[in-house]
Design an enzyme around this catalytic site. Structure first.
Site, PDB file in Angstrom:
ATOM      1  N   HIS A  34       0.812  -1.287  -0.116  1.00 30.79           N
ATOM      2  CA  HIS A  34      -0.096   0.021  -0.242  1.00 30.79           C
ATOM      3  C   HIS A  34       0.858   1.126  -0.189  1.00 30.79           C
ATOM      4  O   HIS A  34       0.527   2.265  -0.863  1.00 30.79           O
ATOM      5  CB  HIS A  34      -0.819   0.042   1.282  1.00 30.79           C
ATOM      6  CG  HIS A  34      -1.839  -1.099   1.264  1.00 30.79           C
ATOM      7  ND1 HIS A  34      -1.951  -1.719   2.791  1.00 30.79           N
ATOM      8  CD2 HIS A  34      -2.961  -1.569   0.515  1.00 30.79           C
ATOM      9  CE1 HIS A  34      -2.905  -2.782   2.210  1.00 30.79           C
ATOM     10  NE2 HIS A  34      -3.404  -2.617   1.165  1.00 30.79           N
ATOM     11  N   LYS A  59     -16.716  -7.408   5.481  1.00 29.60           N
ATOM     12  CA  LYS A  59     -15.583  -7.839   5.973  1.00 29.60           C
ATOM     13  C   LYS A  59     -15.260  -7.913   7.446  1.00 29.60           C
ATOM     14  O   LYS A  59     -15.400  -6.401   8.049  1.00 29.60           O
ATOM     15  CB  LYS A  59     -14.379  -7.337   5.133  1.00 29.60           C
ATOM     16  CG  LYS A  59     -14.178  -7.909   3.763  1.00 29.60           C
ATOM     17  CD  LYS A  59     -12.636  -7.326   3.441  1.00 29.60           C
ATOM     18  CE  LYS A  59     -12.251  -7.595   1.980  1.00 29.60           C
ATOM     19  NZ  LYS A  59     -11.281  -6.758   1.316  1.00 29.60           N
ATOM     20  N   ARG A  75      -1.483  -6.390  -8.384  1.00 27.27           N
ATOM     21  CA  ARG A  75      -0.256  -7.367  -8.040  1.00 27.27           C
ATOM     22  C   ARG A  75      -0.240  -8.320  -9.453  1.00 27.27           C
ATOM     23  O   ARG A  75       0.632  -8.857  -9.748  1.00 27.27           O
ATOM     24  CB  ARG A  75      -0.374  -8.010  -6.848  1.00 27.27           C
ATOM     25  CG  ARG A  75      -0.030  -7.068  -5.638  1.00 27.27           C
ATOM     26  CD  ARG A  75      -0.734  -7.590  -4.540  1.00 27.27           C
ATOM     27  NE  ARG A  75      -2.185  -7.600  -4.272  1.00 27.27           N
ATOM     28  CZ  ARG A  75      -2.703  -7.813  -3.462  1.00 27.27           C
ATOM     29  NH1 ARG A  75      -2.179  -8.143  -2.047  1.00 27.27           N
ATOM     30  NH2 ARG A  75      -4.163  -7.524  -3.546  1.00 27.27           N
ATOM     31  N   SER A 120      -2.402  -7.763   2.801  1.00 21.65           N
ATOM     32  CA  SER A 120      -2.519  -7.818   4.302  1.00 21.65           C
ATOM     33  C   SER A 120      -3.199  -9.004   4.796  1.00 21.65           C
ATOM     34  O   SER A 120      -2.748  -9.612   6.092  1.00 21.65           O
ATOM     35  CB  SER A 120      -3.871  -6.816   4.462  1.00 21.65           C
ATOM     36  OG  SER A 120      -3.804  -5.759   4.136  1.00 21.65           O
TER      37      SER A 120
HETATM   38  P1  ADP Z   1      -9.662  -3.898  -0.201  1.00 19.08           P
HETATM   39  O1  ADP Z   1     -10.368  -4.771   0.907  1.00 19.08           O
HETATM   40  O2  ADP Z   1     -10.519  -2.987  -0.729  1.00 19.08           O
HETATM   41  O3  ADP Z   1      -9.376  -4.884  -1.492  1.00 19.08           O
HETATM   42  P2  ADP Z   1      -6.897  -3.555   0.554  1.00 19.08           P
HETATM   43  O4  ADP Z   1      -6.518  -2.796   1.868  1.00 19.08           O
HETATM   44  O5  ADP Z   1      -6.873  -5.028   0.455  1.00 19.08           O
HETATM   45  O6  ADP Z   1      -8.557  -3.361   0.164  1.00 19.08           O
HETATM   46  O7  ADP Z   1      -6.065  -3.044  -0.735  1.00 19.08           O
HETATM   47  C1  ADP Z   1      -6.456  -1.632  -1.010  1.00 19.08           C
HETATM   48  C2  ADP Z   1      -5.691  -1.557  -2.535  1.00 19.08           C
HETATM   49  O8  ADP Z   1      -4.313  -1.938  -2.250  1.00 19.08           O
HETATM   50  C3  ADP Z   1      -6.272  -2.495  -3.594  1.00 19.08           C
HETATM   51  O9  ADP Z   1      -6.465  -1.769  -4.816  1.00 19.08           O
HETATM   52  C4  ADP Z   1      -5.172  -3.735  -3.428  1.00 19.08           C
HETATM   53  O10 ADP Z   1      -5.233  -4.209  -4.862  1.00 19.08           O
HETATM   54  C5  ADP Z   1      -3.972  -2.644  -3.486  1.00 19.08           C
HETATM   55  N1  ADP Z   1      -2.799  -3.510  -2.712  1.00 19.08           N
HETATM   56  C6  ADP Z   1      -2.883  -4.481  -1.680  1.00 19.08           C
HETATM   57  N2  ADP Z   1      -1.627  -4.905  -1.614  1.00 19.08           N
HETATM   58  C7  ADP Z   1      -0.955  -4.307  -2.616  1.00 19.08           C
HETATM   59  C8  ADP Z   1       0.537  -4.663  -2.906  1.00 19.08           C
HETATM   60  N3  ADP Z   1       1.292  -5.337  -2.240  1.00 19.08           N
HETATM   61  N4  ADP Z   1       0.929  -3.945  -3.992  1.00 19.08           N
HETATM   62  C9  ADP Z   1       0.200  -3.154  -4.730  1.00 19.08           C
HETATM   63  N5  ADP Z   1      -1.209  -3.039  -4.350  1.00 19.08           N
HETATM   64  C10 ADP Z   1      -1.719  -3.357  -2.981  1.00 19.08           C
END
Ligand code: ADP
Length: 159
Positions: free
Chosen positions: A17, A41, A90, A128
């Protein structure tokens, strides 16, 4: 003045992130990193902790604002007068998932454009959910979360 919204669960924030926001900073005047609370969630960490870790991560960046919202993302964009949504990709699974959300958001509000940035190779395997799994098994997650973030066992919501 272009502002982008980077929405997510950030349960917890990861180096992935952090990297997406840093890569997008030269493209926008301001980035709002906001935790969407409207999903069904169940999270491992409280909203308060997730917000604090985002604040810690971006505390040196005046043009990054941290917030949370409990409405539709498109409604939050309207509220904040934001036209761009930032999302990270990703792999192909992310692409399919993100494209669906983007299509729905376009139906809800055609003035909103989603900007996708690809994860750098170093962060493309970080998620995450992987960090949460490691924490549950008592492993050190320092390599996967921003340097300014400290997560301890007592931060986990157990109910
Ligand atoms: P959500 O529950 O909305 O998917 P996340 O917190 O999991 O929220 O992710 C928020 C954004 O960050 C999403 O667009 C996700 O694809 C992106 N993201 C998560 N991990 C990575 C990473 N390692 N590299 C790049 N983008 C990421």
């Amino acid at each position: 003045m272009a502002t982008a919204l980077f929405p997510g669960s950030f349960d917890p924030v990861t180096k992935g992130h952090e990297s997406i926001v840093k890569k997008a900073l030269p493209m926008f005047d301001k980035i709002i990193v906001a935790i969407g609370e409207n999903t069904s969630k169940k999270t491992m960490f409280s909203l308060q902790m997730r917000k604090k870790w985002l604040q810690d991560t971006f505390k040196d960046y005046d043009n990054v604002e941290i917030d949370s919202y409990n409405c539709l993302t498109t409604d939050y964009c309207k509220l904040k007068d934001v036209r761009f949504i930032l999302r990270g990709i990703r792999d192909t699974a992310d692409f399919q998932y993100e494209k669906n959300i983007s299509d729905i958001n376009t139906v809800l509000d055609s003035s909103i454009e989603t900007v996708f940035l690809l994860a750098d190779k170093e962060e493309s395997t970080i998620s995450s959910s992987f960090v949460r799994e490691m924490l549950l098994f008592g492993k050190d997650v320092k390599a996967f979360i921003p340097d300014k973030v400290v997560i301890t066992d007592k931060d986990i919501c157990r109910q």
